[in-house]
Design a protein around this motif. Structure first.
Motif, PDB file in Angstrom:
ATOM      1  N   ASP A  78      -0.005   6.072 -49.084  1.00 32.22           N
ATOM      2  CA  ASP A  78       0.575   7.180 -48.318  1.00 32.22           C
ATOM      3  C   ASP A  78      -0.443   7.750 -47.337  1.00 32.22           C
ATOM      4  O   ASP A  78      -0.099   8.078 -46.186  1.00 32.22           O
ATOM      5  CB  ASP A  78       1.049   8.283 -49.270  1.00 32.22           C
ATOM      6  CG  ASP A  78       2.265   7.868 -50.091  1.00 32.22           C
ATOM      7  OD1 ASP A  78       2.926   6.882 -49.709  1.00 32.22           O
ATOM      8  OD2 ASP A  78       2.536   8.528 -51.112  1.00 32.22           O
ATOM      9  N   ALA A  79      -1.700   7.889 -47.768  1.00 26.94           N
ATOM     10  CA  ALA A  79      -2.734   8.441 -46.889  1.00 26.94           C
ATOM     11  C   ALA A  79      -2.957   7.539 -45.683  1.00 26.94           C
ATOM     12  O   ALA A  79      -3.101   8.023 -44.547  1.00 26.94           O
ATOM     13  CB  ALA A  79      -4.041   8.613 -47.667  1.00 26.94           C
ATOM     14  N   PHE A  80      -2.991   6.245 -45.910  1.00 25.45           N
ATOM     15  CA  PHE A  80      -3.157   5.300 -44.807  1.00 25.45           C
ATOM     16  C   PHE A  80      -2.022   5.441 -43.797  1.00 25.45           C
ATOM     17  O   PHE A  80      -2.252   5.580 -42.590  1.00 25.45           O
ATOM     18  CB  PHE A  80      -3.190   3.870 -45.341  1.00 25.45           C
ATOM     19  CG  PHE A  80      -4.461   3.487 -46.057  1.00 25.45           C
ATOM     20  CD1 PHE A  80      -5.666   4.098 -45.764  1.00 25.45           C
ATOM     21  CD2 PHE A  80      -4.449   2.491 -47.024  1.00 25.45           C
ATOM     22  CE1 PHE A  80      -6.841   3.732 -46.401  1.00 25.45           C
ATOM     23  CE2 PHE A  80      -5.616   2.114 -47.677  1.00 25.45           C
ATOM     24  CZ  PHE A  80      -6.810   2.739 -47.369  1.00 25.45           C
ATOM     25  N   ARG A  81      -0.790   5.423 -44.282  1.00 29.84           N
ATOM     26  CA  ARG A  81       0.365   5.466 -43.382  1.00 29.84           C
ATOM     27  C   ARG A  81       0.511   6.836 -42.714  1.00 29.84           C
ATOM     28  O   ARG A  81       0.800   6.931 -41.526  1.00 29.84           O
ATOM     29  CB  ARG A  81       1.636   5.112 -44.163  1.00 29.84           C
ATOM     30  CG  ARG A  81       1.668   3.675 -44.664  1.00 29.84           C
ATOM     31  CD  ARG A  81       3.053   3.305 -45.176  1.00 29.84           C
ATOM     32  NE  ARG A  81       3.098   1.913 -45.609  1.00 29.84           N
ATOM     33  CZ  ARG A  81       2.947   1.518 -46.874  1.00 29.84           C
ATOM     34  NH1 ARG A  81       2.737   2.415 -47.824  1.00 29.84           N
ATOM     35  NH2 ARG A  81       3.014   0.243 -47.189  1.00 29.84           N
ATOM     36  N   ASP A  82       0.307   7.915 -43.491  1.00 32.25           N
ATOM     37  CA  ASP A  82       0.466   9.262 -42.933  1.00 32.25           C
ATOM     38  C   ASP A  82      -0.542   9.550 -41.827  1.00 32.25           C
ATOM     39  O   ASP A  82      -0.281  10.364 -40.933  1.00 32.25           O
ATOM     40  CB  ASP A  82       0.315  10.310 -44.041  1.00 32.25           C
ATOM     41  CG  ASP A  82       1.472  10.301 -45.026  1.00 32.25           C
ATOM     42  OD1 ASP A  82       2.485   9.651 -44.723  1.00 32.25           O
ATOM     43  OD2 ASP A  82       1.349  10.939 -46.092  1.00 32.25           O
ATOM     44  N   THR A 104      -5.816  -2.371 -48.256  1.00 33.49           N
ATOM     45  CA  THR A 104      -6.563  -2.305 -46.999  1.00 33.49           C
ATOM     46  C   THR A 104      -5.662  -1.842 -45.863  1.00 33.49           C
ATOM     47  O   THR A 104      -4.474  -2.186 -45.812  1.00 33.49           O
ATOM     48  CB  THR A 104      -7.155  -3.685 -46.654  1.00 33.49           C
ATOM     49  OG1 THR A 104      -8.085  -4.059 -47.672  1.00 33.49           O
ATOM     50  CG2 THR A 104      -7.873  -3.657 -45.315  1.00 33.49           C
ATOM     51  N   ALA A 105      -6.212  -1.044 -44.954  1.00 36.51           N
ATOM     52  CA  ALA A 105      -5.491  -0.580 -43.777  1.00 36.51           C
ATOM     53  C   ALA A 105      -6.380  -0.747 -42.555  1.00 36.51           C
ATOM     54  O   ALA A 105      -7.600  -0.862 -42.664  1.00 36.51           O
ATOM     55  CB  ALA A 105      -5.092   0.881 -43.945  1.00 36.51           C
ATOM     56  N   PHE A 106      -5.750  -0.750 -41.371  1.00 34.58           N
ATOM     57  CA  PHE A 106      -6.478  -1.023 -40.129  1.00 34.58           C
ATOM     58  C   PHE A 106      -6.186   0.037 -39.090  1.00 34.58           C
ATOM     59  O   PHE A 106      -5.036   0.419 -38.862  1.00 34.58           O
ATOM     60  CB  PHE A 106      -6.072  -2.406 -39.606  1.00 34.58           C
ATOM     61  CG  PHE A 106      -6.764  -2.811 -38.336  1.00 34.58           C
ATOM     62  CD1 PHE A 106      -8.141  -2.879 -38.268  1.00 34.58           C
ATOM     63  CD2 PHE A 106      -6.025  -3.144 -37.204  1.00 34.58           C
ATOM     64  CE1 PHE A 106      -8.786  -3.260 -37.100  1.00 34.58           C
ATOM     65  CE2 PHE A 106      -6.656  -3.534 -36.028  1.00 34.58           C
ATOM     66  CZ  PHE A 106      -8.038  -3.594 -35.978  1.00 34.58           C
ATOM     67  N   ASP A 107      -7.251   0.527 -38.469  1.00 35.94           N
ATOM     68  CA  ASP A 107      -7.148   1.454 -37.336  1.00 35.94           C
ATOM     69  C   ASP A 107      -7.345   0.615 -36.075  1.00 35.94           C
ATOM     70  O   ASP A 107      -8.476   0.286 -35.711  1.00 35.94           O
ATOM     71  CB  ASP A 107      -8.236   2.525 -37.452  1.00 35.94           C
ATOM     72  CG  ASP A 107      -8.192   3.540 -36.308  1.00 35.94           C
ATOM     73  OD1 ASP A 107      -7.585   3.235 -35.264  1.00 35.94           O
ATOM     74  OD2 ASP A 107      -8.778   4.625 -36.468  1.00 35.94           O
ATOM     75  N   PRO A 108      -6.271   0.232 -35.368  1.00 33.55           N
ATOM     76  CA  PRO A 108      -6.396  -0.657 -34.214  1.00 33.55           C
ATOM     77  C   PRO A 108      -7.089  -0.022 -33.021  1.00 33.55           C
ATOM     78  O   PRO A 108      -7.664  -0.713 -32.194  1.00 33.55           O
ATOM     79  CB  PRO A 108      -4.938  -1.010 -33.873  1.00 33.55           C
ATOM     80  CG  PRO A 108      -4.158   0.156 -34.379  1.00 33.55           C
ATOM     81  CD  PRO A 108      -4.867   0.614 -35.621  1.00 33.55           C
ATOM     82  N   ARG A 110      -9.705   2.153 -33.124  1.00 32.19           N
ATOM     83  CA  ARG A 110     -11.156   2.192 -33.337  1.00 32.19           C
ATOM     84  C   ARG A 110     -11.713   0.891 -33.900  1.00 32.19           C
ATOM     85  O   ARG A 110     -12.910   0.748 -34.083  1.00 32.19           O
ATOM     86  CB  ARG A 110     -11.507   3.352 -34.271  1.00 32.19           C
ATOM     87  CG  ARG A 110     -11.117   4.719 -33.720  1.00 32.19           C
ATOM     88  CD  ARG A 110     -11.394   5.821 -34.732  1.00 32.19           C
ATOM     89  NE  ARG A 110     -11.097   7.140 -34.185  1.00 32.19           N
ATOM     90  CZ  ARG A 110      -9.889   7.701 -34.198  1.00 32.19           C
ATOM     91  NH1 ARG A 110      -8.879   7.042 -34.737  1.00 32.19           N
ATOM     92  NH2 ARG A 110      -9.690   8.897 -33.687  1.00 32.19           N
ATOM     93  N   ALA A 111     -10.835  -0.063 -34.207  1.00 33.90           N
ATOM     94  CA  ALA A 111     -11.241  -1.347 -34.794  1.00 33.90           C
ATOM     95  C   ALA A 111     -12.006  -1.155 -36.106  1.00 33.90           C
ATOM     96  O   ALA A 111     -13.055  -1.750 -36.329  1.00 33.90           O
ATOM     97  CB  ALA A 111     -12.066  -2.162 -33.809  1.00 33.90           C
ATOM     98  N   ILE A 112     -11.465  -0.297 -36.966  1.00 32.76           N
ATOM     99  CA  ILE A 112     -12.066  -0.036 -38.268  1.00 32.76           C
ATOM    100  C   ILE A 112     -11.068  -0.395 -39.359  1.00 32.76           C
ATOM    101  O   ILE A 112      -9.889  -0.029 -39.269  1.00 32.76           O
ATOM    102  CB  ILE A 112     -12.469   1.444 -38.412  1.00 32.76           C
ATOM    103  CG1 ILE A 112     -13.533   1.817 -37.383  1.00 32.76           C
ATOM    104  CG2 ILE A 112     -12.981   1.741 -39.829  1.00 32.76           C
ATOM    105  CD1 ILE A 112     -13.911   3.289 -37.404  1.00 32.76           C
ATOM    106  N   THR A 113     -11.529  -1.129 -40.359  1.00 31.75           N
ATOM    107  CA  THR A 113     -10.691  -1.392 -41.523  1.00 31.75           C
ATOM    108  C   THR A 113     -11.183  -0.541 -42.686  1.00 31.75           C
ATOM    109  O   THR A 113     -12.377  -0.326 -42.856  1.00 31.75           O
ATOM    110  CB  THR A 113     -10.719  -2.872 -41.937  1.00 31.75           C
ATOM    111  OG1 THR A 113     -12.081  -3.301 -42.080  1.00 31.75           O
ATOM    112  CG2 THR A 113     -10.040  -3.743 -40.900  1.00 31.75           C
ATOM    113  N   TYR A 114     -10.229  -0.059 -43.461  1.00 34.91           N
ATOM    114  CA  TYR A 114     -10.520   0.759 -44.635  1.00 34.91           C
ATOM    115  C   TYR A 114      -9.996   0.030 -45.872  1.00 34.91           C
ATOM    116  O   TYR A 114      -8.834  -0.395 -45.890  1.00 34.91           O
ATOM    117  CB  TYR A 114      -9.839   2.128 -44.522  1.00 34.91           C
ATOM    118  CG  TYR A 114     -10.355   2.968 -43.377  1.00 34.91           C
ATOM    119  CD1 TYR A 114     -11.393   3.868 -43.567  1.00 34.91           C
ATOM    120  CD2 TYR A 114      -9.799   2.846 -42.098  1.00 34.91           C
ATOM    121  CE1 TYR A 114     -11.867   4.646 -42.514  1.00 34.91           C
ATOM    122  CE2 TYR A 114     -10.268   3.616 -41.044  1.00 34.91           C
ATOM    123  CZ  TYR A 114     -11.301   4.513 -41.259  1.00 34.91           C
ATOM    124  OH  TYR A 114     -11.775   5.277 -40.214  1.00 34.91           O
TER     125      TYR A 114
END
Length: 231
Positions: A78-82, A104-108, A110-114
Motif C-alpha cells: 500500500d505504501a508503494f502504491r499510495d 520491490t517497487a520502482f520510482d521511474p 528518479r530511477a530508484i528501486t525500493y
C-alpha cells in the motif's frame, strides 16, 4: 537474524528492475520522494550502510520489528502504491525460501528501486531488510577488480562491494566437485591457503569464503565473499 551482507544476493532482482520503467511511465506531477512506512522497531540490527551492486549504489538497513509479516506485506504494498511507485504484478515479484518474502517497487522519475525482504520470526515479530538502489548514480561494473577468477562457464555474475568486504556470485553448469577443484587450484596459485573451516581460505590481509549449491535452475549457484583483515 543474519547480517545485511547476507541479504545482498537478493539484490539480483533489484538490479533487473529498470526494465519496469517502460511499463510504469513517468507521472505528470512530480511526487515527493518515497518514505518508508513507520514501524514498531524493536531493534536496529545493523546501522545503515551503502554497498555497490554491479555499479549501482544500494543503501541497506536491517531492523527487527513488532509487526507480523503478513500484515507488513500489505502495508508495504500500500505504501508503494499510495506514494506513486510502480509495483509489478505478484508473479514478477521474487519468491524466497524459508518463508521469507520480497516486495520491490520502482520510482521511474528518479530511477530508484525500493526493496523490502520480510523474514517471519517464531514469536510473531519480523526481521526486515530495507534496500534502496539508485540506478541514476550507477557506474559501469568491471571484472578488473575481481578478487578471484571466474570459470569460463560462469553466467549471471553479480558483484557487490561493501566497506571491508566484496562478494562475487554466479551460476555455472559445473558440478559441485568441479567447482571445488577449480577453486582449490586457482586459489592456491593466488596464495590462498585452506582455513580451519570448510570453504574458508586465508592469506595475509584477508580471508575468503566459498559456498556453492544446486539452484532451482539446475545450475550450480556459487558465492564467494572476501573480507579484509588486519595483518
Amino acid at each position: 537474524m543474519k547480517s545485511v551482507g547476507g541479504a545482498c544476493a537478493a539484490l539480483a532482482l533489484v538490479l533487473a528492475l529498470p526494465v519496469w520503467a517502460k511499463d510504469a511511465g513517468v507521472p505528470e506531477v512530480v511526487p515527493p520522494r518515497f518514505e518508508w512506512p513507520r514501524l514498531q522497531v524493536l531493534e536496529h540490527v545493523e546501522a545503515s550502510e551503502i554497498v555497490e551492486a554491479e555499479g549501482v549504489p544500494v543503501a541497506l538497513r536491517a531492523v527487527h520489528v513488532k509487526e507480523n509479516a503478513r500484515v507488513l506485506v500489505q502495508r508495504f504494498a500500500d505504501a508503494f502504491r499510495d506514494q506513486g511507485l510502480y509495483v509489478a504484478p505478484g508473479k514478477k515479484q521474487a519468491q524466497l525460501a524459508n518463508n521469507a518474502a520480497m516486495l520491490t517497487a520502482f520510482d521511474p522519475l528518479r530511477a530508484i528501486t525500493y526493496t523490502v525482504i520480510l523474514q517471519p520470526q517464531p514469536d510473531g515479530t519480523t526481521s526486515l531488510y530495507l534496500g534502496e538502489a539508485n540506478h541514476a548514480l550507477a557506474k559501469k561494473a568491471s571484472a578488473s577488480g575481481d578478487f578471484a577468477p571466474l570459470p569460463p562457464e560462469a553466467r549471471d555474475v553479480l558483484r557487490v562491494n561493501a566497506e571491508g568486504s566484496r562478494t562475487l556470485s554466479f551460476q555455472t553448469a559445473l558440478t559441485g566437485p568441479q567447482v571445488q577443484a577449480f577453486y582449490d587450484d586457482a586459489l592456491a596459485k593466488a596464495g590462498w591457503k585452506p582455513g580451519d573451516e570448510a570453504g574458508l581460505y586465508t592469506r595475509p590481509g584477508g580471508e575468503l569464503r566459498l559456498t556453492h549449491e544446486n539452484s532451482k535452475t539446475g545450475q550450480r549457484a556459487v558465492v564467494m565473499v572476501y573480507q579484509s583483515r588486519a595483518r
